[in-house]
Design a protein around this motif. Structure first.
Motif, short mmCIF file in Angstrom:
data_model
loop_
_atom_site.label_atom_id
_atom_site.label_comp_id
_atom_site.label_asym_id
_atom_site.label_seq_id
_atom_site.Cartn_x
_atom_site.Cartn_y
_atom_site.Cartn_z
N LEU A 456 -4.38 54.53 1.54
CA LEU A 456 -3.06 54.36 0.93
C LEU A 456 -2.05 54.06 2.03
N ALA A 457 -1.24 53.05 1.83
CA ALA A 457 -0.24 52.65 2.83
C ALA A 457 1.16 52.71 2.23
N GLN A 458 2.16 52.84 3.10
CA GLN A 458 3.55 52.90 2.64
C GLN A 458 4.08 51.50 2.31
N GLY A 459 3.52 50.49 2.96
CA GLY A 459 3.97 49.13 2.71
C GLY A 459 2.98 48.13 3.29
N PRO A 460 3.22 46.83 3.08
CA PRO A 460 2.30 45.81 3.58
C PRO A 460 2.34 45.70 5.10
N ASP A 461 1.19 45.30 5.68
CA ASP A 461 1.08 45.08 7.11
C ASP A 461 0.87 43.59 7.32
N PRO A 462 1.73 42.92 8.07
CA PRO A 462 1.59 41.46 8.27
C PRO A 462 0.25 41.05 8.86
N THR A 469 -6.69 42.54 -5.14
CA THR A 469 -6.54 43.96 -5.47
C THR A 469 -6.03 44.80 -4.32
N ALA A 470 -6.12 44.35 -3.08
CA ALA A 470 -5.70 45.16 -1.94
C ALA A 470 -5.48 44.25 -0.74
N ASP A 471 -4.98 44.82 0.36
CA ASP A 471 -4.88 44.11 1.62
C ASP A 471 -6.08 44.48 2.48
N CYS A 472 -6.63 43.47 3.20
CA CYS A 472 -7.86 43.70 3.98
C CYS A 472 -7.54 43.73 5.46
N ALA A 473 -7.95 44.81 6.14
CA ALA A 473 -7.67 44.97 7.57
C ALA A 473 -8.61 44.14 8.42
N CYS A 497 -14.11 49.37 -0.26
CA CYS A 497 -14.29 49.02 1.16
C CYS A 497 -13.37 49.87 2.03
N PRO A 498 -13.85 50.39 3.15
CA PRO A 498 -12.99 51.18 4.04
C PRO A 498 -11.90 50.34 4.73
N ASN A 499 -12.01 49.01 4.66
CA ASN A 499 -10.99 48.15 5.26
C ASN A 499 -9.82 47.88 4.31
N ALA A 500 -9.91 48.38 3.05
CA ALA A 500 -8.87 48.09 2.06
C ALA A 500 -7.65 48.98 2.29
N HIS A 501 -6.47 48.41 2.15
CA HIS A 501 -5.20 49.15 2.24
C HIS A 501 -4.40 48.84 0.98
N VAL A 502 -4.02 49.87 0.26
CA VAL A 502 -3.26 49.74 -0.99
C VAL A 502 -1.87 50.32 -0.78
N HIS A 503 -0.83 49.51 -1.05
CA HIS A 503 0.54 49.99 -0.92
C HIS A 503 1.22 49.90 -2.28
N PRO A 504 2.44 50.40 -2.43
CA PRO A 504 3.09 50.42 -3.76
C PRO A 504 3.20 49.07 -4.43
N GLY A 505 3.19 47.99 -3.65
CA GLY A 505 3.26 46.68 -4.27
C GLY A 505 2.01 46.35 -5.09
N GLN A 538 -13.97 53.95 -12.60
CA GLN A 538 -13.98 55.24 -11.92
C GLN A 538 -13.23 55.15 -10.60
N ARG A 539 -13.37 54.03 -9.90
CA ARG A 539 -12.70 53.86 -8.62
C ARG A 539 -11.19 53.76 -8.82
N LEU A 540 -10.78 53.04 -9.87
CA LEU A 540 -9.34 52.95 -10.18
C LEU A 540 -8.79 54.29 -10.64
N ASP A 541 -9.60 55.04 -11.40
CA ASP A 541 -9.16 56.34 -11.87
C ASP A 541 -8.98 57.30 -10.70
N ASP A 542 -9.86 57.22 -9.71
CA ASP A 542 -9.72 58.04 -8.52
C ASP A 542 -8.47 57.65 -7.74
N LEU A 543 -8.20 56.36 -7.67
CA LEU A 543 -6.99 55.89 -7.00
C LEU A 543 -5.74 56.38 -7.72
N ALA A 544 -5.77 56.37 -9.06
CA ALA A 544 -4.64 56.87 -9.83
C ALA A 544 -4.38 58.35 -9.53
#
Length: 577
Positions: A456-462, A469-473, A497-505, A538-544
């Motif tokens: 979980l991230a606070q915002g996007p990383d350039p 569905t997410a930003d990839c590191a 994926c462990p490289n995924a970063h999800v922010h409020p956007g 299930q993955r989305l429910d866990d994220l929620a």
């Protein structure tokens, strides 16, 4: 009707059962299932007479619990331990009412640390609670305290130990079986008149006929009063194998047979005392296989459930029924002689003792008939172990080994199978450690596959790339690499994926996707939905859950047209890589 089909006979109208407690209040007579009584003298206990009478009263109240003298004696021995403890108190109470909670606490501390002590506490406390004078107050509370179950110390044999025991038993019984079979064939030929009269085999057959009818070889009375074996040279010696052992098993050989039967069928040692000789089941057009009806008696199962019948087939060498066939052959002459001496006797496990002992002490077991004894006792098991240099009687361990090997109840309930045989067994526990470890790792792997695996991230990383569905590191270290490089995963798998970063956007789009996948559940077969969508939901429910349900619901309302378009494409599979 009784269990075996005989009509029950009512007792006389004036019949009254004798109370277990004698008139003097100091002797209790426990009657076993065979109708034999055994006296327990409470005047022998080292406590005052009023307490002796009270202990006799609570002991007599247990009569309905016991069907054997063995059970009653075990309880009596534990009650003696309690009496010894009471006699050692600084102030010796005159009766049970003189006991206080402090004394019972000391009694508990003295016994709670060992398995034997815990069993003693359970047995004694159960009896003391039957005294109405101890039903209230601190003493009653102390008696009602839970006593932990004994710590598991039971262990089945490993394969090497089992083979060692079976090798000893197999060699001994097979040698006895071959000896008896060879002599039985000679006896049959003599009785059929197939031997030349006066020949060596004929004279030996005549001696065997005497052994079969009397239970011993012919003997000559000497002037000194002693007896000598007649025609010792003909028999080949004076030892058991050359005399009456030609047609009868010794108790040690019968014990070896019981070890083999226990390993094969898992029968309890007490079963052998009263097991009738198996009968052959009727068969149609069957000439090679023989099926036996074997009656197994288990008195601990309770009234009405003592007897069960097992069908065991002898279909050749190595089959379970082959051992039954050999047992019948080895005990044939013993059973015939027992029936001759006491008509109606037909117990499978029959042996001939070396010398008759005076007085019958164990009234729970069938009485001897002349020189013949029936079944196998615990003492027989210990003696057999000493004879073969084993650490102890093999019956409990070999039975436990069979039960755990079969993996199902044998002559006991599912609960007993699990609580007494499987769970406490040290060997089963050791063997299960790897299974539990593998299962835990598998469960962890499954959990990681269906739960949100990113961050979980606070915002996007350039520096991060964007997906549906997410930003990839870093797509070069993906768990799902493509053949031509890069990531080959479906965009729905990004959240695993462990490289995924999800922010409020991302929240509005993912909350909308979560809702739509849930809606598909009612629109398609359950099995198909589980196969296609369950892991993603299930993955989305866990994220929620990680984001927070209120924030998740609020984000759903903020979904834009772009979010709706992307969700529609994801559901249709048009964004799959």
């Amino acid at each position: 009707m009784s269990r075996r089909g005989r009509r029950a006979v009512l007792p006389p109208t004036d019949f009254t059962a004798e109370p277990p407690l004698a008139a003097n209040g100091l002797v209790v007579t426990i009657v076993n299932k065979a109708g034999h009584g055994k006296d327990f003298a409470f005047s022998d206990l080292p406590v005052p007479e009023p307490m002796q009478r009270s202990l006799a009263t609570v002991f007599a109240a247990q009569q309905g619990r016991w069907t054997s003298h063995y059970s009653a004696t075990a309880a009596w021995n534990r009650l003696k331990v309690f009496a010894d403890f009471v006699s050692g108190l600084e102030t010796l109470p005159d009766d049970l009412t003189g006991l206080d909670a402090a004394a019972l606490k000391r009694w508990r501390l003295q016994n709670i640390s060992t398995n034997t002590g815990r069993t003693t506490l359970r047995v004694v406390h159960r009896m003391l609670r039957d005294d109405p004078r101890l039903s209230e107050g601190p003493v009653a509370e102390e008696l009602a305290r839970r006593v932990p179950a004994p710590k598991p110390v039971r262990k089945s044999y490993d394969e090497e130990e089992r083979e060692h025991v079976l090798l000893a038993a197999g060699r001994q019984f097979r040698a006895a079986w071959l000896r008896i079979r060879e002599n039985s064939e000679l006896l049959e030929r003599w009785r059929a008149g197939a031997l030349d009269e006066g020949s060596h085999d004929w004279r030996l057959g005549e001696a065997l006929d005497h052994v079969a009818r009397v239970g011993d070889v012919p003997r000559t009375h000497l002037p000194s009063g002693r007896q000598a074996i007649t025609n010792r040279g003909l028999l080949g010696g004076r030892d058991i194998e050359h005399t009456w052992g030609r047609l009868f098993l010794t108790p040690s050989e019968l014990t070896a047979l019981a070890v083999l039967l226990t390993d094969r069928f898992g029968w309890n040692l007490s079963v052998y005392d009263r097991m009738p000789a198996p009968t052959r089941a009727p068969s149609v057009a069957e000439s090679t296989n023989v099926t036996y009806h074997v009656t197994v008696e288990k008195r601990r199962a309770g009234n009405g459930r003592w007897f069960s019948t097992e069908n065991i087939t002898d279909s050749g060498a190595g089959s379970p029924g082959r051992l039954i066939t050999q047992a019948l052959q080895a005990t044939l002459h013993g059973r015939l002689l027992a029936a001759q001496m006491m008509p109606g006797t037909d117990l499978l496990m029959t042996a001939r003792v070396v010398r008759q002992k005076g007085g019958r002490r164990d009234m729970d077991r069938p009485p001897a008939v002349g020189p013949l004894v029936f079944g196998v006792s615990g003492v027989d098991g210990k003696s057999w172990a000493i004879e073969h240099k084993l650490s102890g009687s093999p019956f409990r361990q070999i039975r436990r080994t069979t039960v755990t090997r079969e993996g199902k109840p044998l002559q006991h309930t599912q609960g007993t199978h699990e609580s007494v045989y499987v769970l406490p067994d040290q060997k089963v526990r050791q063997a299960s450690q790897q299974i539990f470890e593998d299962g835990a790792l598998e469960a962890l792997d499954q959990a990681q596959k269906i739960f949100f695996g990113g961050h979980l991230a606070q915002g996007p990383d350039p520096a991060h790339g964007q997906t549906a569905t997410a930003d990839c590191a870093d797509e070069t270290t993906t768990p799902w690499p493509a053949q031509d490089g890069g990531c080959g995963a479906d965009f729905l798998l990004c959240l695993a994926c462990p490289n995924a970063h999800v922010h409020p956007g991302h929240h509005p789009r993912l909350a909308l996707l979560h809702e739509h996948i849930q809606g598909l559940r009612s629109a398609m077969p359950e099995e198909r939905w589980n196969q296609r969508w369950y892991a993603h939901w299930q993955r989305l429910d866990d994220l929620a859950e990680k984001v927070g349900r209120p924030s998740w619901a609020a984000a759903r309302v903020r979904a834009s047209d772009t979010d709706r378009t992307l969700v529609d494409l994801l559901l249709k599979g048009q964004l799959a890589s």
